[in-house]
Design an enzyme around this catalytic site. Structure first.
Site, PDB file in Angstrom:
ATOM      1  CG  HIS A  12      -8.751  45.001  74.292  1.00  0.00           C
ATOM      2  ND1 HIS A  12      -9.107  45.756  73.279  1.00  0.00           N
ATOM      3  CD2 HIS A  12      -9.804  44.045  74.226  1.00  0.00           C
ATOM      4  CE1 HIS A  12     -10.181  45.661  72.885  1.00  0.00           C
ATOM      5  NE2 HIS A  12     -10.577  44.461  73.158  1.00  0.00           N
ATOM      6  CG  HIS A  14     -13.469  40.936  75.322  1.00  0.00           C
ATOM      7  ND1 HIS A  14     -14.411  41.486  74.878  1.00  0.00           N
ATOM      8  CD2 HIS A  14     -12.547  41.186  74.409  1.00  0.00           C
ATOM      9  CE1 HIS A  14     -14.141  42.625  73.857  1.00  0.00           C
ATOM     10  NE2 HIS A  14     -12.928  42.192  73.638  1.00  0.00           N
ATOM     11  NE  ARG A  16     -16.773  36.855  75.765  1.00  0.00           N
ATOM     12  CZ  ARG A  16     -16.534  37.390  74.501  1.00  0.00           C
ATOM     13  NH1 ARG A  16     -16.868  38.891  74.690  1.00  0.00           N
ATOM     14  NH2 ARG A  16     -15.961  37.166  73.499  1.00  0.00           N
ATOM     15  CE  LYS A  95     -13.015  48.949  71.816  1.00  0.00           C
ATOM     16  NZ  LYS A  95     -12.929  47.374  72.175  1.00  0.00           N
ATOM     17  CG  HIS A 134     -13.445  47.310  66.982  1.00  0.00           C
ATOM     18  ND1 HIS A 134     -13.385  46.107  67.411  1.00  0.00           N
ATOM     19  CD2 HIS A 134     -13.196  47.189  65.614  1.00  0.00           C
ATOM     20  CE1 HIS A 134     -13.127  45.173  66.449  1.00  0.00           C
ATOM     21  NE2 HIS A 134     -13.154  45.879  65.408  1.00  0.00           N
ATOM     22  CG  HIS A 168      -8.205  45.111  68.731  1.00  0.00           C
ATOM     23  ND1 HIS A 168      -8.619  45.688  67.640  1.00  0.00           N
ATOM     24  CD2 HIS A 168      -9.282  44.818  69.475  1.00  0.00           C
ATOM     25  CE1 HIS A 168      -9.889  46.027  67.603  1.00  0.00           C
ATOM     26  NE2 HIS A 168     -10.219  45.375  68.942  1.00  0.00           N
ATOM     27  CG  ASP A 240      -9.416  41.720  71.352  1.00  0.00           C
ATOM     28  OD1 ASP A 240     -10.646  41.821  72.163  1.00  0.00           O
ATOM     29  OD2 ASP A 240      -9.775  41.719  70.253  1.00  0.00           O
TER      30      ASP A 240
END
Ligand code: DOR
Ligand code: ZN
Length: 335
Positions: A12, A14, A16, A95, A134, A168, A240
């Protein structure tokens, strides 16, 4: 004291886009063999074209590192079977974000009735596409994850062949749900193994530890540590790691996200070692994920040693967890 980890995975992450991607992607690619890349860009990744071009930008940003970006699509109820069939080989998961629950999730789901979700979940189940979620309602902030558990259960029961990842997780309720349904799995972050709400807001406010879901109580952290340290076969590491520029964190409206990519493996080695669980770290950071997702990442051997690591105060304007502090483990070598 040294340990060797084979092909660590971050399930998991990120990354960007633009300059931020160029800053953070190499930091993950240096020590991880692969990562599941979150689709909450602006706009979110909802087409094959956007997905493939994002993947290209990621590969360009990591240069020659041996690292697989496992791509994901942003969940929309209007995807049809043919679209999913066509994109299936390019993604590892879809997701699902509840609308507005966190960074760039405005286009997420606002109707969790089974009738509205069933067509796409049925298609995903049939095509073997994993559902990452999530899992938070928009209730009181400390209760959001626990309140979402009935939704997980409803989906898990109705689609027993669909693999569902509770992303998470932060509560003992989520840990308990894991064993009630065969098709429920979870990722656990680095920061939720380390901190509780006290670390975020119990003294002076620490914006760099503010994230969604918010860190919870000591008993929740204890439950997370227990399943992580025992490398329960249904849990895997998902950092995360969610970088934001310093001025978006140190602001009246602080963006949610903890940037952990550059400290993840040393900090995991430290906390697993201190718990007497270092022999389970390999399963937690790679083997369980390989089994759950059915992936075989490129071979990468990461040697960690018990030597002090002074964590940089920032990486190009992004403040990592443990900035300016020292960890007791560091990366010695990557082969
Ligand atoms: O703290 C978070 N930051 N939680 C999320 O779910 C999203 C992430 C982000 O993208 O910044
Ligand atoms: Zn995330």
């Amino acid at each position: 004291m040294q340990i060797k980890l084979n092909s660590p995975l971050d399930m998991h992450l990120h990354l960007r886009d633009g300059d931020m991607l160029k800053t953070v992607a190499p930091l993950s690619a240096k020590t991880f063999s692969g990562a599941i890349i979150m689709p909450n860009l602006v706009p979110p990744i909802t087409t094959k074209e956007a997905l493939l071009s994002y993947k290209e930008r990621i590969l360009k940003a990591i240069g020659r590192e041996n690292f697989i970006p496992y791509m994901t699509l942003f969940f929309k109820t209007d995807y049809d079977y043919e679209f999913l069939k066509d994109i299936k080989d390019e993604i590892l998961a879809i997701k699902l974000y509840p609308a507005g629950i966190t960074t760039n999730s405005e286009d997420g789901v606002d109707n969790f009735s089974i009738d509205s979700l069933a067509p796409i979940l049925e298609a995903m189940s049939e095509l073997g596409i994993v559902l990452c979620v999530h899992g938070e309602t928009n209730g009181f902030v400390m209760d959001r994850e626990a309140e979402f558990i009935p939704i997980y259960e409803k989906i898990a029961k109705r689609f027993p062949k669909l693999k569902i990842i509770m992303e998470h997780i932060t509560t003992k309720e989520a840990v308990e749900a894991l064993d009630r349904y065969e098709n429920l799995y979870a990722t656990i972050t680095l920061h939720h193994l380390f901190i509780t709400l006290d670390d975020v807001a119990g003294g002076l406010l620490r914006p760099h530890l503010f994230c969604k879901p918010i860190a919870k109580r000591p008993e929740d952290r204890m439950a997370l540590r227990k399943v992580a340290f025992s490398a329960h076969e249904k849990v895997m590491f998902g950092s995360d790691s969610a970088p934001h520029p310093r001025d978006k964190k140190e602001a009246p409206g602080c963006a949610a996200g903890v940037f952990t990519a550059p400290v993840a493996l040393p900090a995991l080695a430290q906390i697993f070692y201190e718990a007497g669980a270092i022999e389970n770290l390999q399963k937690f950071v790679s083997q369980n994920a390989q089994n759950i997702y059915g992936v075989t990442p490129p071979l990468k051997e990461v040697i960690l040693e018990m030597e002090s690591f002074e964590v940089p105060k920032e990486y190009n304007g992004v403040v990592p967890m443990f900035a300016g502090e020292s960890l007791s483990w560091r990366v010695k070598d990557v082969i």
